[in-house]
Motif scaffolding. Structure first.
Motif, PDB file in Angstrom:
ATOM      1  N   ALA A   1      98.591 -87.189  17.673  1.00 39.92           N
ATOM      2  CA  ALA A   1      99.391 -88.043  16.792  1.00 39.92           C
ATOM      3  C   ALA A   1      98.621 -88.378  15.527  1.00 39.92           C
ATOM      4  CB  ALA A   1      99.779 -89.317  17.524  1.00 39.92           C
ATOM      5  N   PRO A   2      99.239 -88.189  14.341  1.00 44.10           N
ATOM      6  CA  PRO A   2      98.600 -88.618  13.093  1.00 44.10           C
ATOM      7  C   PRO A   2      98.808 -90.117  12.926  1.00 44.10           C
ATOM      8  CG  PRO A   2     100.718 -87.588  12.630  1.00 44.10           C
ATOM      9  CD  PRO A   2     100.543 -87.539  14.115  1.00 44.10           C
ATOM     10  N   ILE A   3      97.735 -90.876  13.101  1.00 46.50           N
ATOM     11  CA  ILE A   3      97.819 -92.341  13.087  1.00 46.50           C
ATOM     12  C   ILE A   3      96.930 -92.884  11.978  1.00 46.50           C
ATOM     13  CG2 ILE A   3      97.540 -94.450  14.421  1.00 46.50           C
ATOM     14  CD1 ILE A   3      99.622 -92.642  15.631  1.00 46.50           C
ATOM     15  N   GLY A   4      97.542 -93.481  10.962  1.00 50.33           N
ATOM     16  CA  GLY A   4      96.759 -94.043   9.864  1.00 50.33           C
ATOM     17  C   GLY A   4      95.961 -92.966   9.159  1.00 50.33           C
ATOM     18  N   MET A   5      94.643 -93.057   9.241  1.00 45.42           N
ATOM     19  CA  MET A   5      93.746 -92.037   8.703  1.00 45.42           C
ATOM     20  C   MET A   5      92.896 -91.458   9.832  1.00 45.42           C
ATOM     21  SD  MET A   5      92.629 -93.621   5.025  1.00 45.42           S
ATOM     22  CE  MET A   5      93.857 -94.493   4.017  1.00 45.42           C
ATOM     23  N   GLY A   6      93.551 -91.277  10.967  1.00 42.95           N
ATOM     24  CA  GLY A   6      92.888 -90.734  12.138  1.00 42.95           C
ATOM     25  C   GLY A   6      93.875 -90.006  13.021  1.00 42.95           C
ATOM     26  N   THR A   7      93.418 -89.649  14.218  1.00 43.45           N
ATOM     27  CA  THR A   7      94.310 -88.969  15.154  1.00 43.45           C
ATOM     28  C   THR A   7      94.018 -89.427  16.576  1.00 43.45           C
ATOM     29  OG1 THR A   7      95.131 -86.822  15.933  1.00 43.45           O
ATOM     30  CG2 THR A   7      92.789 -86.958  15.426  1.00 43.45           C
ATOM     31  N   ALA A   8      95.077 -89.608  17.353  1.00 48.84           N
ATOM     32  CA  ALA A   8      94.978 -89.948  18.769  1.00 48.84           C
ATOM     33  C   ALA A   8      95.499 -88.756  19.557  1.00 48.84           C
ATOM     34  CB  ALA A   8      95.785 -91.195  19.077  1.00 48.84           C
ATOM     35  N   TYR A   9      94.691 -88.259  20.480  1.00 49.22           N
ATOM     36  CA  TYR A   9      94.965 -86.985  21.129  1.00 49.22           C
ATOM     37  C   TYR A   9      95.120 -87.154  22.635  1.00 49.22           C
ATOM     38  CZ  TYR A   9      94.473 -82.068  22.359  1.00 49.22           C
ATOM     39  OH  TYR A   9      94.702 -80.809  22.842  1.00 49.22           O
ATOM     40  N   LEU A  10      96.189 -86.534  23.182  1.00 49.70           N
ATOM     41  CA  LEU A  10      96.452 -86.552  24.623  1.00 49.70           C
ATOM     42  C   LEU A  10      96.771 -85.152  25.103  1.00 49.70           C
ATOM     43  CD1 LEU A  10      98.863 -89.638  24.856  1.00 49.70           C
ATOM     44  CD2 LEU A  10      96.395 -89.647  25.284  1.00 49.70           C
ATOM     45  N   ASN A  11      96.254 -84.811  26.269  1.00 50.56           N
ATOM     46  CA  ASN A  11      96.522 -83.528  26.908  1.00 50.56           C
ATOM     47  C   ASN A  11      97.276 -83.741  28.209  1.00 50.56           C
ATOM     48  OD1 ASN A  11      95.800 -80.875  26.056  1.00 50.56           O
ATOM     49  ND2 ASN A  11      93.658 -81.509  25.984  1.00 50.56           N
ATOM     50  N   PHE A  12      98.322 -82.975  28.428  1.00 45.83           N
ATOM     51  CA  PHE A  12      99.054 -82.988  29.690  1.00 45.83           C
ATOM     52  C   PHE A  12      98.899 -81.612  30.328  1.00 45.83           C
ATOM     53  CE2 PHE A  12     100.816 -86.242  27.052  1.00 45.83           C
ATOM     54  CZ  PHE A  12     101.133 -87.280  27.906  1.00 45.83           C
ATOM     55  N   LEU A  13      98.060 -81.530  31.362  1.00 42.96           N
ATOM     56  CA  LEU A  13      97.729 -80.252  31.961  1.00 42.96           C
ATOM     57  C   LEU A  13      98.486 -80.029  33.260  1.00 42.96           C
ATOM     58  CD1 LEU A  13      93.858 -80.166  31.377  1.00 42.96           C
ATOM     59  CD2 LEU A  13      95.696 -79.301  29.898  1.00 42.96           C
ATOM     60  N   PRO A  14      98.739 -78.773  33.621  1.00 45.88           N
ATOM     61  CA  PRO A  14      99.464 -78.471  34.862  1.00 45.88           C
ATOM     62  C   PRO A  14      98.827 -79.144  36.077  1.00 45.88           C
ATOM     63  CG  PRO A  14      99.246 -76.494  33.542  1.00 45.88           C
ATOM     64  CD  PRO A  14      98.414 -77.544  32.868  1.00 45.88           C
TER      65      PRO A  14
END
Length: 286
Positions: free
Chosen positions: A152-165
């Motif tokens: 997710a592009p949040i402000g001047m950063g990024t929040a990252y999530l992985n959904f794996l099998p």
């Protein structure tokens, strides 16, 4: 210096960070990306420069002046043009051998299975407010054992999530069902950004307009999101390195010079998330 396209030469500078054999694995993989706007366009170009040669892409929208601040395909020359067509042209200018399966009507109930067909990884780039389409895509990814990522592009950063099998699913983490539309938007946002690093410099919270489905954004966040996604997609495809998966996440904010590894067991059912939701709901009068 060569002036004609040759795959091995074009991506030879990747070698060293990946092996020649790994570059050929990357070449053989197919990535599905839904949405060619803010992060979607940057994802396509980043992964094209990584050496991906097969894409399933969707988008129904056109570029407009309001996209200029953050969407890589938005220029005065592309206003009024289809985002999907523009991004395909830009990617083909990088690698004319790329093959595309396109979904110009966007993602819907009738075509989501086809959109994910033969995909080795799904990269989420849907508009923040496209929750029904997002829930459907992630549900099918879980059913089909397709790794799914969202940065997710949040402000001047990024929040990252992985959904794996085999791991925690999108719905198990965000827990959106049974809530109103605006409540779902809030729960989705809080689940994306449990560290909330961006709060320190949001100067005008009123610009988050749920009623008109608009919010502030920057190109800085989109570029960071694409870089983080590219690195993690490479690790997933090559089965190399530690891939952080929910309930763990990552949030890097370039403005505050902060990096957080988040952990929310139970997702939005976590006590910290419940408290954040209660406070945010009161503050936003939802």
């Amino acid at each position: 210096m060569s002036h004609t396209f040759d795959y091995d030469i074009a991506f030879s500078r990747n070698i060293g960070w990946v092996t020649e054999a790994e570059q050929q694995i990357i070449k053989s993989k197919r990535i599905a990306i839904a949405g060619m706007g803010g992060v979607g366009g940057d994802h396509v170009l980043t992964l094209a420069r990584l050496g991906i040669t097969k894409f399933n892409l969707s988008d129904f929208d056109e570029f407009g002046c309001e996209n200029t601040n953050r969407q890589v395909g938005a220029t005065v020359d592309t206003y009024g043009q289809k985002k999907l067509d523009t991004m395909i042209a830009m990617a083909k200018a990088i690698n004319p051998e790329i093959e595309f399966k396109t979904f110009p009507e966007g993602i819907n109930e009738a075509n989501t299975e086809e959109f994910l067909k033969n995909a080795d990884c799904y990269v989420d780039s849907l508009d923040f407010f496209a929750l029904e389409a997002r829930k459907r895509v992630f549900r099918l990814c879980a059913e089909k054992n397709i790794p799914a990522t969202t940065a997710a592009p949040i402000g001047m950063g990024t929040a990252y999530l992985n959904f794996l099998p085999g791991g925690m699913t999108f719905e198990e983490y965000f827990r959106l069902e049974g809530y109103s539309e605006n409540e779902q938007y809030l729960r989705f946002f809080l689940g994306l950004t449990p560290a909330a690093l961006q709060q320190a410099y949001l100067v005008d919270p009123s610009k988050l307009d749920l009623a008109n489905k608009k919010g502030p954004s920057t190109t800085i966040a989109c570029k960071l999101a694409a870089g983080v996604t590219g690195a993690n997609v490479a690790k997933i495809l090559l089965n190399r390195g530690d891939v952080i998966a929910i309930p763990y996440g990552l949030h890097f904010d370039a403005y505050t010079n902060q990096f957080k590894k988040t952990w929310r067991p139970g997702g939005n059912n976590n006590l910290l998330q419940k408290l954040a939701y209660k406070l945010a709901k009161r503050k936003m009068n939802i």
